[in-house]
Scaffold this motif. Structure first.
Motif, PDB file in Angstrom:
ATOM      1  N   GLY A 257       3.325   0.716   4.723  1.00  0.00           N
ATOM      2  CA  GLY A 257       3.484   0.564   3.281  1.00  0.00           C
ATOM      3  C   GLY A 257       3.415  -0.882   2.819  1.00  0.00           C
TER       4      GLY A 257
ATOM      5  N   ASP B 263       0.841  -1.188   0.000  1.00  0.00           N
ATOM      6  CA  ASP B 263       0.000   0.000   0.000  1.00  0.00           C
ATOM      7  C   ASP B 263       0.878   1.241   0.000  1.00  0.00           C
ATOM      8  OD1 ASP B 263      -2.073   1.696   0.091  1.00  0.00           O
ATOM      9  OD2 ASP B 263      -3.119   0.663   1.715  1.00  0.00           O
ATOM     10  N   LEU B 264       1.450   1.486  -1.175  1.00  0.00           N
ATOM     11  CA  LEU B 264       2.393   2.600  -1.261  1.00  0.00           C
ATOM     12  C   LEU B 264       1.708   3.937  -1.055  1.00  0.00           C
ATOM     13  CD1 LEU B 264       4.922   1.650  -4.049  1.00  0.00           C
ATOM     14  CD2 LEU B 264       5.312   1.995  -1.613  1.00  0.00           C
ATOM     15  N   GLY B 265       0.452   4.042  -1.515  1.00  0.00           N
ATOM     16  CA  GLY B 265      -0.289   5.294  -1.366  1.00  0.00           C
ATOM     17  C   GLY B 265      -0.396   5.695   0.084  1.00  0.00           C
ATOM     18  N   GLU B 266      -0.718   4.718   0.906  1.00  0.00           N
ATOM     19  CA  GLU B 266      -0.820   4.931   2.348  1.00  0.00           C
ATOM     20  C   GLU B 266       0.505   5.457   2.906  1.00  0.00           C
ATOM     21  OE1 GLU B 266      -3.533   4.317   5.589  1.00  0.00           O
ATOM     22  OE2 GLU B 266      -3.859   3.492   3.598  1.00  0.00           O
TER      23      GLU B 266
ATOM     24  N   VAL C  74       2.994   6.940   1.284  1.00  0.00           N
ATOM     25  CA  VAL C  74       3.301   8.283   0.787  1.00  0.00           C
ATOM     26  C   VAL C  74       2.496   9.322   1.558  1.00  0.00           C
ATOM     27  CG1 VAL C  74       3.048   9.838  -1.189  1.00  0.00           C
ATOM     28  CG2 VAL C  74       3.998   7.542  -1.509  1.00  0.00           C
ATOM     29  N   SER C  75       1.240   9.018   1.822  1.00  0.00           N
ATOM     30  CA  SER C  75       0.428  10.021   2.509  1.00  0.00           C
ATOM     31  C   SER C  75       0.884  10.151   3.964  1.00  0.00           C
ATOM     32  CB  SER C  75      -1.061   9.671   2.420  1.00  0.00           C
ATOM     33  OG  SER C  75      -1.374   8.692   3.372  1.00  0.00           O
ATOM     34  N   CYS C  76       1.399   9.055   4.545  1.00  0.00           N
ATOM     35  CA  CYS C  76       1.898   9.143   5.921  1.00  0.00           C
ATOM     36  C   CYS C  76       3.139  10.019   5.987  1.00  0.00           C
ATOM     37  CB  CYS C  76       2.207   7.759   6.473  1.00  0.00           C
ATOM     38  SG  CYS C  76       2.903   7.793   8.135  1.00  0.00           S
TER      39      CYS C  76
END
Ligand SMILES: Nc1ncnc2c1ncn2[C@@H]1O[C@H](COP(=O)(O)OP(=O)(O)O)[C@@H](O)[C@H]1O
Ligand SMILES: [Mg+2]
Lengths: 300, 237
Positions: free
Chosen positions: A270, A2-5, A7-9
């Protein structure tokens, strides 16, 4: 994955603070265990596969001492000194016979000790998950820093581990005892010929390594479950740390432990299913680029 | 002769199954410098190792001031007043000169602490400017001086030196000879393993010749000097 998660973190201060503090906590506890492991290897030539068992015992000793006294100070001291004493005992009876021996022989002896102690722990404390209550002093609302959550106990843990790391570095680098230990690591016969009882020095080094593992166990008791076999996973992570940091190097162990702590903490966002794999991946990369580890001098 | 400072009696020593020393015996009086001479492989180094306890003797006695040290662990032998400088020097290469000395610091037999780090630098002035240098980066001669100074830090009654002149330039050998004579005049008892006759004659008061693991000749250095057979029989190749 979950790369999006992830990056947002990384993009959000609050998440960053929460994860960094969690990562440092994991890393610093790991450092305590790994520094003892690396010290014992560097000086005694012993790959102490039973080091995780010492960590586990520290947690159990602390748990019982806390149940009896309700004092966090007492429980921490019980975990540290109790395991140091236990370490001294097994060093004198068992381990001193296998210094510098074949690693397979060392593995055999350590594995026997692991099995025996796991059973002893089951007999005394039972096989269930136990947890030490968070001491009242630290039961306060967490600090909110930049929107992120930092429990008070984490800060206590940072303070204690950093103080211990500093003490260890000073002891090894700046005292006559530390200089004697480093000389004995390289040439114990010569050190003995100069009138130093190297058996005592080795016993002391093992006890210090054991005390560090016991302290880590004691400090982890309020935040992790205490269970027979709890030593295995921390042992594996400690090995990864010593390999990444360079066998025998305490400074290297600190850097590597923090690296692993942060990897675990951010990895759980991630790559929740691949955190373990990520650690091994890091180890593989370090081994490829610098086979002796980050701070290692000699090729492994 | 009054009671000797060090008396070695019937010393046997072996490496595993191969025996190397066969009843080595000799005495050294207090304040004397005994040169233990012999060909390569005669057993000089083994004798010193057996006295120091690094190679525990199989039989025999090592009597220091009336007490038998044979069989004691090396650190106990050192505490009893015997200091040992091995053949290959063995400085601690990743410690500074000063740290090498510090590790060896201890009181002597009778509580004496005559040798201190400042006094070591006074007696070994060449080491003073090097005191913060890693011992591994010293020259061979400097390392030899360091190991002698380091051995003295334990305030020993007897100093065992294994071929201190080996592989060193003549100027350094002369300097080490001067140091040994100075130690002797300060009252230190010395046992010196050597192959170099010139060096021995310059520093020793007594000579014991070892051949095939046994003492074959001993006497004063003057007798040694004037006895033509001993040199040709046991020392020349
Ligand atoms: N570590 C060792 N293992 C086996 N044999 C040895 C060892 N060291 C020396 N020797 C043997 O012991 C004998 C005496 O050696 P040594 O005492 O070193 O002689 P020296 O110092 O007079 O040259 C020699 O035959 C040598 O080969
Ligand atoms: Mg020799």
């Amino acid at each position: 994955m979950d790369l999006g998660e992830l990056v947002s973190c990384v993009g959000s201060l609050s998440c960053l603070v929460t994860q960094v503090s969690a990562g440092l906590t994991i890393g610093l506890l790991l450092f305590l265990v790994a520094s003892g492991l690396t010290l014992i290897f560097g000086v005694l030539g012993l790959v102490n596969f039973a080091h995780g068992t010492l960590y586990m015992l520290g947690a159990y000793f602390a748990l019982s001492a806390y149940a009896a006294t309700g004092s966090f100070l007492v429980s921490t001291l019980a975990g540290t000194l109790g395991v140091a004493t236990f370490g001294l005992l097994i060093e004198r009876t068992l381990f001193r016979r296998i210094y510098g021996a074949d690693v397979l022989m060392q593995l055999l002896v350590c594995y026997a000790l692991i099995l025996i102690m796991d059973d002893v722990v089951k007999i005394i404390w039972g096989g269930d998950f136990l947890k030490m209550d968070m001491p009242d002093t630290f039961r306060r609302p967490p600090f909110i820093i930049g929107g992120g959550i930092v429990p008070l106990f984490y800060l206590v843990l940072f303070g204690v581990t950093l103080a211990v790391a500093l003490l260890l570095a000073l002891c090894m680098g700046r005292t006559r005892f530390g200089r004697t230990v480093r000389a004995a690591a390289v040439n114990s016969t010569m050190v003995a010929s100069l009138g130093v009882n190297t058996n005592m020095v080795f016993a002391a080094v093992f006890a210090i390594g054991a005390a560090l593992a016991g302290l880590a166990g004691a400090l982890s008791a309020p935040i992790r479950s205490v269970v027979p076999g709890a030593g295995v996973s921390i042992l594996i992570e400690s090995f990864i740390v010593t390999v990444i940091g360079g066998m025998g190097s305490i400074g290297g162990a600190l850097v590597a432990a923090l690296l692993i702590g942060l990897t675990r903490s951010f990895g759980s966002i991630g790559f929740p299913l691949f955190t373990e794999g990520l650690m091994f991946l890091m180890m593989a990369v370090v081994l490829l680029l610098k086979p002796s580890g980050l701070a290692g001098k000699h090729p492994a | 002769m009054s009671e000797p400072e060090l008396s070695v009696q019937g010393l046997d020593a072996a490496y595993g199954a191969s025996q190397v020393l066969f009843g080595v015996s000799f005495d050294v009086g207090r304040g004397e410098t005994l040169a233990l001479m012999g060909r390569n492989g005669a057993g000089k180094s083994t004798t010193l190792k057996a006295i120091a306890g690094v190679l525990p003797p199989r039989a025999g006695q090592v009597i220091l001031r009336g007490k038998d040290m044979a069989g004691r662990k090396p650190y106990r032998v050192a505490h009893s007043g015997i200091a040992y400088v091995p053949e290959d020097r063995q400085v601690f290469p990743e410690h500074t000169v000063e740290e090498n000395l510090e590790i060896a610091q201890k009181r002597g037999l009778d509580g004496t602490a005559g040798w201190t780090i400042p006094r070591a630098f006074e007696s070994f002035p060449l080491l003073l400017p090097l005191r913060r240098r890693m011992a591994g980066r010293l020259s061979g001669g400097e390392q030899q001086m360091l190991t002698i100074a380091r051995a003295l830090m334990g305030n020993p009654a007897v100093l065992l030196l294994d071929e201190p002149s080996e592989g060193l330039a003549p100027l350094i050998v002369a300097e080490i000879g001067r140091l040994i004579r100075k130690l002797r005049s300060a009252g230190t008892t010395i046992v010196l393993a050597e192959q170099n006759s010139r060096f021995c004659l310059a520093v020793a008061t007594r000579v014991a010749v070892i051949d095939k693991g046994g003492i074959v000749w001993h006497g004063d250095v003057e007798q040694f000097h004037t006895d033509p057979t001993v040199q040709s029989r046991y020392l020349q190749v």
